[in-house]
Design a protein around this motif. Structure first.
Motif, PDB file in Angstrom:
ATOM      1  N   GLY A 193     -30.606  54.327  40.841  1.00 34.44           N
ATOM      2  CA  GLY A 193     -31.041  55.289  39.829  1.00 34.44           C
ATOM      3  C   GLY A 193     -30.620  56.695  40.217  1.00 34.44           C
ATOM      4  N   THR A 249     -29.785  54.307  29.377  1.00 32.00           N
ATOM      5  CA  THR A 249     -29.800  55.302  30.451  1.00 32.00           C
ATOM      6  C   THR A 249     -28.686  55.021  31.463  1.00 32.00           C
ATOM      7  OG1 THR A 249     -31.484  54.044  31.657  1.00 32.00           O
ATOM      8  CG2 THR A 249     -32.262  55.846  30.240  1.00 32.00           C
ATOM      9  N   ASN A 273     -37.987  60.089  32.015  1.00 32.81           N
ATOM     10  CA  ASN A 273     -36.541  59.893  32.023  1.00 32.81           C
ATOM     11  C   ASN A 273     -35.841  60.412  30.769  1.00 32.81           C
ATOM     12  OD1 ASN A 273     -37.133  57.903  30.143  1.00 32.81           O
ATOM     13  ND2 ASN A 273     -36.053  56.273  31.228  1.00 32.81           N
ATOM     14  N   SER A 293     -32.389  61.319  31.492  1.00 31.28           N
ATOM     15  CA  SER A 293     -31.509  60.155  31.667  1.00 31.28           C
ATOM     16  C   SER A 293     -30.893  59.731  30.339  1.00 31.28           C
ATOM     17  CB  SER A 293     -32.295  58.985  32.249  1.00 31.28           C
ATOM     18  OG  SER A 293     -32.966  59.351  33.432  1.00 31.28           O
ATOM     19  N   HIS A 294     -31.703  59.716  29.296  1.00 33.19           N
ATOM     20  CA  HIS A 294     -31.222  59.336  27.964  1.00 33.19           C
ATOM     21  C   HIS A 294     -30.213  60.353  27.428  1.00 33.19           C
ATOM     22  CE1 HIS A 294     -33.871  55.898  27.184  1.00 33.19           C
ATOM     23  NE2 HIS A 294     -34.784  56.574  27.863  1.00 33.19           N
ATOM     24  N   ASP A 327     -30.952  56.506  35.118  1.00 30.75           N
ATOM     25  CA  ASP A 327     -32.407  56.417  35.033  1.00 30.75           C
ATOM     26  C   ASP A 327     -33.045  57.030  36.276  1.00 30.75           C
ATOM     27  OD1 ASP A 327     -34.866  55.869  33.901  1.00 30.75           O
ATOM     28  OD2 ASP A 327     -34.405  53.781  33.487  1.00 30.75           O
TER      29      ASP A 327
END
Length: 139
Positions: free
Chosen positions: A14, A47, A87, A90-91, A124
């Motif tokens: 991640g 992600t 997150n 992340s998106h 992520d």
């Protein structure tokens, strides 16, 4: 026309973990019997991202820091307010980079530049098990 589908799986760390998947993609291509066509690489998930770069420590660091400047993890995201998973960044990063890339396949070789590798990025905020689809279409 022939179509061959293969899968790649990775355990990631991640937090913008970048993995060079070039050899793994070529492993799928080498086993399919298609010499000329298109190779599509798609990462399932909202992600994650697939792109290319020169896979070397300096550029890996630079890309990770550029992503932090573009979509910082420590600002307000409506996604985080709704889901409380932290997150949202992340998106946003994944949406900017995209989940797929396509590459010409010529005489059994991926058409990549001398210093160009295919990379997978888990954006992520936690380690994950990730799956990618490699689809080869051609003659």
């Amino acid at each position: 026309m022939s179509v061959h589908t293969g899968y790649l799986e990775y355990e990631t760390k991640g937090d913008s973990h970048i993995i060079d998947i070039t050899d793994d993609v070529m492993g799928v291509v080498d086993g399919c019997g298609i010499e000329n066509g298109i190779v599509a690489v798609f990462a399932t998930g909202s992600t994650v991202a697939v792109t290319t770069l020169e896979y070397e420590p300096g550029l890996i660091h630079d890309l990770q820091h550029a992503l932090e400047r573009i979509a910082p993890r420590d600002i307000e995201y409506k996604h985080n307010e709704r889901w409380h998973d932290g997150n949202g960044h992340s998106h946003v990063r994944a949406s900017l980079l995209g989940q797929s890339e396509s590459f010409p396949l010529i005489d059994g070789n991926l058409l990549l530049g001398t210093w160009q590798q295919i990379i997978f990025i888990d954006l992520d905020n936690r380690p994950r098990s990730r799956k990618l689809v490699v689809q080869v279409v051609g003659d």
